[in-house]
Each structure stands twice: as C-alpha cells, then as structure tokens.
Design an enzyme around this catalytic site. Sequence first.
Site, PDB file in Angstrom:
ATOM      1  N   GLU A  84      -3.138  -4.343  -3.216  1.00 28.62           N
ATOM      2  CA  GLU A  84      -3.641  -5.073  -4.377  1.00 28.62           C
ATOM      3  C   GLU A  84      -3.529  -4.235  -5.643  1.00 28.62           C
ATOM      4  O   GLU A  84      -3.275  -4.780  -6.721  1.00 28.62           O
ATOM      5  CB  GLU A  84      -5.097  -5.492  -4.143  1.00 28.62           C
ATOM      6  CG  GLU A  84      -5.287  -6.469  -2.994  1.00 28.62           C
ATOM      7  CD  GLU A  84      -5.439  -5.809  -1.622  1.00 28.62           C
ATOM      8  OE1 GLU A  84      -5.862  -6.502  -0.695  1.00 28.62           O
ATOM      9  OE2 GLU A  84      -5.125  -4.598  -1.470  1.00 28.62           O
TER      10      GLU A  84
ATOM     11  N   CYS B  64      -4.145   0.734  -2.428  1.00 28.86           N
ATOM     12  CA  CYS B  64      -4.065  -0.511  -1.667  1.00 28.86           C
ATOM     13  C   CYS B  64      -2.942  -1.385  -2.229  1.00 28.86           C
ATOM     14  O   CYS B  64      -2.516  -1.219  -3.377  1.00 28.86           O
ATOM     15  CB  CYS B  64      -5.379  -1.271  -1.749  1.00 28.86           C
ATOM     16  SG  CYS B  64      -6.783  -0.430  -0.999  1.00 28.86           S
TER      17      CYS B  64
ATOM     18  N   ASN C 277       0.834  -1.199   0.000  1.00 27.35           N
ATOM     19  CA  ASN C 277       0.000   0.000   0.000  1.00 27.35           C
ATOM     20  C   ASN C 277       0.868   1.249   0.000  1.00 27.35           C
ATOM     21  O   ASN C 277       1.977   1.263   0.527  1.00 27.35           O
ATOM     22  CB  ASN C 277      -1.010  -0.005   1.149  1.00 27.35           C
ATOM     23  CG  ASN C 277      -0.414  -0.059   2.535  1.00 27.35           C
ATOM     24  OD1 ASN C 277       0.566  -0.746   2.788  1.00 27.35           O
ATOM     25  ND2 ASN C 277      -1.032   0.658   3.464  1.00 27.35           N
ATOM     26  N   VAL C 278       0.343   2.291  -0.648  1.00 29.57           N
ATOM     27  CA  VAL C 278       1.018   3.581  -0.746  1.00 29.57           C
ATOM     28  C   VAL C 278      -0.034   4.637  -0.412  1.00 29.57           C
ATOM     29  O   VAL C 278      -0.963   4.861  -1.189  1.00 29.57           O
ATOM     30  CB  VAL C 278       1.591   3.821  -2.162  1.00 29.57           C
ATOM     31  CG1 VAL C 278       2.237   5.189  -2.255  1.00 29.57           C
ATOM     32  CG2 VAL C 278       2.585   2.715  -2.529  1.00 29.57           C
ATOM     33  N   GLU C 279       0.128   5.235   0.768  1.00 29.96           N
ATOM     34  CA  GLU C 279      -0.851   6.220   1.223  1.00 29.96           C
ATOM     35  C   GLU C 279      -0.536   7.609   0.685  1.00 29.96           C
ATOM     36  O   GLU C 279       0.532   7.857   0.122  1.00 29.96           O
ATOM     37  CB  GLU C 279      -0.888   6.248   2.751  1.00 29.96           C
ATOM     38  CG  GLU C 279      -1.399   4.955   3.337  1.00 29.96           C
ATOM     39  CD  GLU C 279      -1.461   4.964   4.844  1.00 29.96           C
ATOM     40  OE1 GLU C 279      -2.087   4.041   5.376  1.00 29.96           O
ATOM     41  OE2 GLU C 279      -0.892   5.865   5.501  1.00 29.96           O
TER      42      GLU C 279
ATOM     43  N   CYS D 184     -10.348  -5.582   0.731  1.00 24.51           N
ATOM     44  CA  CYS D 184     -11.603  -4.828   0.769  1.00 24.51           C
ATOM     45  C   CYS D 184     -12.413  -5.144  -0.493  1.00 24.51           C
ATOM     46  O   CYS D 184     -11.928  -5.794  -1.420  1.00 24.51           O
ATOM     47  CB  CYS D 184     -11.309  -3.331   0.888  1.00 24.51           C
ATOM     48  SG  CYS D 184     -10.577  -2.588  -0.599  1.00 24.51           S
TER      49      CYS D 184
ATOM     50  N   CYS E 263     -10.843  -3.985  -3.800  1.00 24.41           N
ATOM     51  CA  CYS E 263      -9.721  -4.826  -4.217  1.00 24.41           C
ATOM     52  C   CYS E 263     -10.186  -6.202  -4.675  1.00 24.41           C
ATOM     53  O   CYS E 263      -9.599  -6.779  -5.583  1.00 24.41           O
ATOM     54  CB  CYS E 263      -8.702  -4.921  -3.085  1.00 24.41           C
ATOM     55  SG  CYS E 263      -7.849  -3.351  -2.848  1.00 24.41           S
TER      56      CYS E 263
END
Length: 137
Positions: A65, A63, A52-54, A96, A99
């Site tokens: 995925e 996400c 994940n990369v916020e 989720c 995803c």
Amino acid sequence: MSRPQPPASAVDWEALREVARGAMSRAYAPYSGFPVGAAARVDDGRTVSGCNVENAAYGVALCAECGLISVLVAGGGGRLTHFTCCGEDGEVLMPCGRCRQLLWEHGGPELWMDTASGVRTLAELLPDAFGPADLGR
C-alpha cells in the site's frame, strides 16, 4: 475539486485483482517470503499499483500500500475510489492498520475495499478514523 464517488460496481474487481497480482509478482520479500501486491482505481480513471519491499531491518519494510500511495502521489495525486490487495496465493488480503490509515488519507471513508467478506467501505473497516479534519480541532 473531488469527483463524486462511483459505486462499488463501477470497477471490474477481478481485473483490479489481476493488476494487484502482477504487482505482487514483482515484490521484494526475501525475509518473510510473503509477497503482496495492491491495486486501486483513482477518481480520474487511472489504475495504480504497488508491491511490498522488505529490508533486513524489518521495521523499515514498505507495505504494498505504501508503494501504491507513492505511485499515486508521484503520478499527480487524486483520490482512490476502489482498492484491492492480494498475496502470493492470489487471494484477497486485508491491509494492516497502518495501511488502512494511509488509504484513509488518500481515499477517505467512501473508498471501496475488496475484502474476503465482500466489498465494503473503508469507513466500515476503520470506524472513527483519525484524519486531516482532526488536525484542526
């Protein structure tokens, strides 16, 4: 041309989880503090992973995925056959809904999913899913 779907037992799940944990260790999660890594086998034998990369604008965070699917497509495509996702504690996480939809597009109903309750197909986790075939109706 798609290859026949291998059985759930065709993959070393613990080794696949280790790939996901490795990806998780590189996640960029300064806002939630919730790093996630994902890994999957592809029908041509490759393994792909993502983390994940916020973003400060939470709604545009990616996400794990999403990263995995980008690696899949950038690497030539293919169909996902076996998938796992892990959090910071190394335990299996459930993707989720968004995803799961991404995974449906690139793995389909036969995709083997590693879940806390055991290995199941994506069709079991996302019954009556919307997919490419629905666009032609």
